[in-house]
Design a protein around this motif. Sequence first.
Motif, PDB file in Angstrom:
ATOM      1  N   GLY A   1       0.792  -1.220   0.000  1.00  0.00           N
ATOM      2  CA  GLY A   1       0.000   0.000   0.000  1.00  0.00           C
ATOM      3  C   GLY A   1       0.823   1.267   0.000  1.00  0.00           C
ATOM      4  N   ALA A   2       2.161   1.147   0.125  1.00  0.00           N
ATOM      5  CA  ALA A   2       2.998   2.341   0.080  1.00  0.00           C
ATOM      6  C   ALA A   2       2.907   2.945  -1.317  1.00  0.00           C
ATOM      7  N   PRO A   3       2.821   4.264  -1.434  1.00  0.00           N
ATOM      8  CA  PRO A   3       2.713   4.888  -2.760  1.00  0.00           C
ATOM      9  C   PRO A   3       3.967   4.640  -3.581  1.00  0.00           C
ATOM     10  N   SER A   4       3.808   4.700  -4.895  1.00  0.00           N
ATOM     11  CA  SER A   4       4.937   4.471  -5.787  1.00  0.00           C
ATOM     12  C   SER A   4       5.146   5.684  -6.675  1.00  0.00           C
ATOM     13  N   GLY A   5       6.183   5.625  -7.485  1.00  0.00           N
ATOM     14  CA  GLY A   5       6.435   6.698  -8.430  1.00  0.00           C
ATOM     15  C   GLY A   5       6.743   8.017  -7.746  1.00  0.00           C
ATOM     16  N   GLU A   6       6.205   9.094  -8.308  1.00  0.00           N
ATOM     17  CA  GLU A   6       6.499  10.437  -7.815  1.00  0.00           C
ATOM     18  C   GLU A   6       5.939  10.695  -6.415  1.00  0.00           C
ATOM     19  N   GLN A   7       4.985   9.878  -5.998  1.00  0.00           N
ATOM     20  CA  GLN A   7       4.371  10.081  -4.690  1.00  0.00           C
ATOM     21  C   GLN A   7       5.197   9.491  -3.542  1.00  0.00           C
ATOM     22  N   PHE A   8       6.153   8.617  -3.880  1.00  0.00           N
ATOM     23  CA  PHE A   8       6.839   7.880  -2.816  1.00  0.00           C
ATOM     24  C   PHE A   8       7.724   8.777  -1.957  1.00  0.00           C
ATOM     25  N   PHE A   9       8.555   9.619  -2.564  1.00  0.00           N
ATOM     26  CA  PHE A   9       9.462  10.444  -1.770  1.00  0.00           C
ATOM     27  C   PHE A   9       8.723  11.465  -0.893  1.00  0.00           C
ATOM     28  N   PRO A  10       7.659  12.127  -1.377  1.00  0.00           N
ATOM     29  CA  PRO A  10       6.881  12.988  -0.472  1.00  0.00           C
ATOM     30  C   PRO A  10       6.301  12.203   0.700  1.00  0.00           C
ATOM     31  N   TYR A  11       5.906  10.966   0.435  1.00  0.00           N
ATOM     32  CA  TYR A  11       5.399  10.079   1.488  1.00  0.00           C
ATOM     33  C   TYR A  11       6.488   9.823   2.529  1.00  0.00           C
ATOM     34  N   VAL A  12       7.713   9.561   2.060  1.00  0.00           N
ATOM     35  CA  VAL A  12       8.838   9.316   2.958  1.00  0.00           C
ATOM     36  C   VAL A  12       9.118  10.548   3.810  1.00  0.00           C
ATOM     37  N   ARG A  13       9.137  11.725   3.168  1.00  0.00           N
ATOM     38  CA  ARG A  13       9.414  12.952   3.925  1.00  0.00           C
ATOM     39  C   ARG A  13       8.306  13.237   4.937  1.00  0.00           C
ATOM     40  N   GLY A  14       7.064  12.937   4.573  1.00  0.00           N
ATOM     41  CA  GLY A  14       5.953  13.114   5.506  1.00  0.00           C
ATOM     42  C   GLY A  14       6.081  12.215   6.720  1.00  0.00           C
ATOM     43  N   LEU A  15       6.529  10.975   6.494  1.00  0.00           N
ATOM     44  CA  LEU A  15       6.758  10.073   7.626  1.00  0.00           C
ATOM     45  C   LEU A  15       7.865  10.607   8.522  1.00  0.00           C
TER      46      LEU A  15
ATOM     47  N   GLU B   1       8.639  13.678   9.111  1.00  0.00           N
ATOM     48  CA  GLU B   1       8.063  14.736   9.951  1.00  0.00           C
ATOM     49  C   GLU B   1       7.258  14.136  11.098  1.00  0.00           C
ATOM     50  N   MET B   2       6.530  13.066  10.813  1.00  0.00           N
ATOM     51  CA  MET B   2       5.708  12.433  11.844  1.00  0.00           C
ATOM     52  C   MET B   2       6.576  11.795  12.925  1.00  0.00           C
ATOM     53  N   TYR B   3       7.726  11.230  12.524  1.00  0.00           N
ATOM     54  CA  TYR B   3       8.627  10.639  13.512  1.00  0.00           C
ATOM     55  C   TYR B   3       9.013  11.659  14.579  1.00  0.00           C
ATOM     56  N   VAL B   4       9.238  12.889  14.152  1.00  0.00           N
ATOM     57  CA  VAL B   4       9.666  13.935  15.081  1.00  0.00           C
ATOM     58  C   VAL B   4       8.483  14.480  15.878  1.00  0.00           C
TER      59      VAL B   4
ATOM     60  N   ARG C   1      14.644  12.046  10.116  1.00  0.00           N
ATOM     61  CA  ARG C   1      13.925  12.969   9.235  1.00  0.00           C
ATOM     62  C   ARG C   1      14.870  13.716   8.306  1.00  0.00           C
ATOM     63  N   ASP C   2      15.928  14.285   8.873  1.00  0.00           N
ATOM     64  CA  ASP C   2      16.853  15.096   8.072  1.00  0.00           C
ATOM     65  C   ASP C   2      17.630  14.256   7.087  1.00  0.00           C
ATOM     66  N   ALA C   3      18.023  13.058   7.486  1.00  0.00           N
ATOM     67  CA  ALA C   3      18.757  12.181   6.570  1.00  0.00           C
ATOM     68  C   ALA C   3      17.867  11.729   5.422  1.00  0.00           C
ATOM     69  N   LEU C   4      16.607  11.476   5.710  1.00  0.00           N
ATOM     70  CA  LEU C   4      15.669  11.084   4.644  1.00  0.00           C
ATOM     71  C   LEU C   4      15.457  12.254   3.681  1.00  0.00           C
ATOM     72  N   ARG C   5      15.423  13.472   4.221  1.00  0.00           N
ATOM     73  CA  ARG C   5      15.302  14.652   3.355  1.00  0.00           C
ATOM     74  C   ARG C   5      16.488  14.734   2.394  1.00  0.00           C
ATOM     75  N   VAL C   6      17.689  14.560   2.938  1.00  0.00           N
ATOM     76  CA  VAL C   6      18.885  14.635   2.105  1.00  0.00           C
ATOM     77  C   VAL C   6      18.850  13.544   1.033  1.00  0.00           C
ATOM     78  N   PHE C   7      18.509  12.336   1.444  1.00  0.00           N
ATOM     79  CA  PHE C   7      18.496  11.204   0.520  1.00  0.00           C
ATOM     80  C   PHE C   7      17.489  11.430  -0.603  1.00  0.00           C
ATOM     81  N   THR C   8      16.285  11.838  -0.257  1.00  0.00           N
ATOM     82  CA  THR C   8      15.250  11.995  -1.280  1.00  0.00           C
ATOM     83  C   THR C   8      15.526  13.208  -2.173  1.00  0.00           C
TER      84      THR C   8
END
Length: 260
Positions: free
Chosen positions: A213-227, A229-232, A251-258
């Motif tokens: 159910g995880a989004p794919s394509g262009e939606q995946f990285f925004p989904y990752v960054r949203g998660l 933010e939620m972790y924090v 959160r910050d490392a995922l931002r850099v990666f994406t």
Amino acid sequence: MEYSIQETARAAGTTSRTLRHYDSLGLVRPSRVGGNGYRFYDDRALVRLQRVLLLRELGLGLDRIAEVLAAQDARGEGSDPAAAEATLLTAHLELLRRERGRIDTQIGAVQRTIAALTSPHERTGLMNANMFEGFDHTAHREEVTERWGKDAYAKSDRWWRGLTGSEQQRWQQDVGALNADWSAAADAGEDPASEVSQALAARHIAWLEGFPGAPSGEQFFPYVRGLGEMYVADERFAANYGGVKGATLVRDALRVFTAS
């Protein structure tokens, strides 16, 4: 016997504001409102408040609590009020006993894990310690449904139930190791863009990609960054990474990666 709203709030460990909110939702009505607008609560109102607080402790949202109370009240119509309340509280008592049993089981699992980790001859026997006994993947069903919809919960539930016992344990071990590595990186003062942090980010994203159910394509990285933010923002998630400091690194490392 009646009690003021301040006395009731103090006894219940809540606030007058919360009690007024419960009143506005129809969950707990005061037994009487004085001419000056002051609310008073009798024994029946106190019992109903206890029922609400018990359901809150079991993780139900206020909307769901209203549904449960309405259904229970409907079953008790026509009977003696005191007897009906006693019957309902007996049902709540059974739920609490089950919850206590589950928590006791979890405590035992953690204690066995500590013993296995601190006893040299048992360091390789964590699975034999039943370290995951008592952990229920459905505990946050309502919250998942509210955040991402029934379909998201149904897909993840089917996926989880489709795993064998050993696969479930291996998955829990992997995520536990990932969380521990994040926490250790934060304690070591790793920069989000460091090689260590980015390697962890890659592992984290690979883990997220495995969720049904995880989004794919262009939606995946925004989904990752949203998660991220939620972790924090949510202390329950932050606790998985040793607290806000660890969650912030994730959160910050995922931002850099994406971004790269």
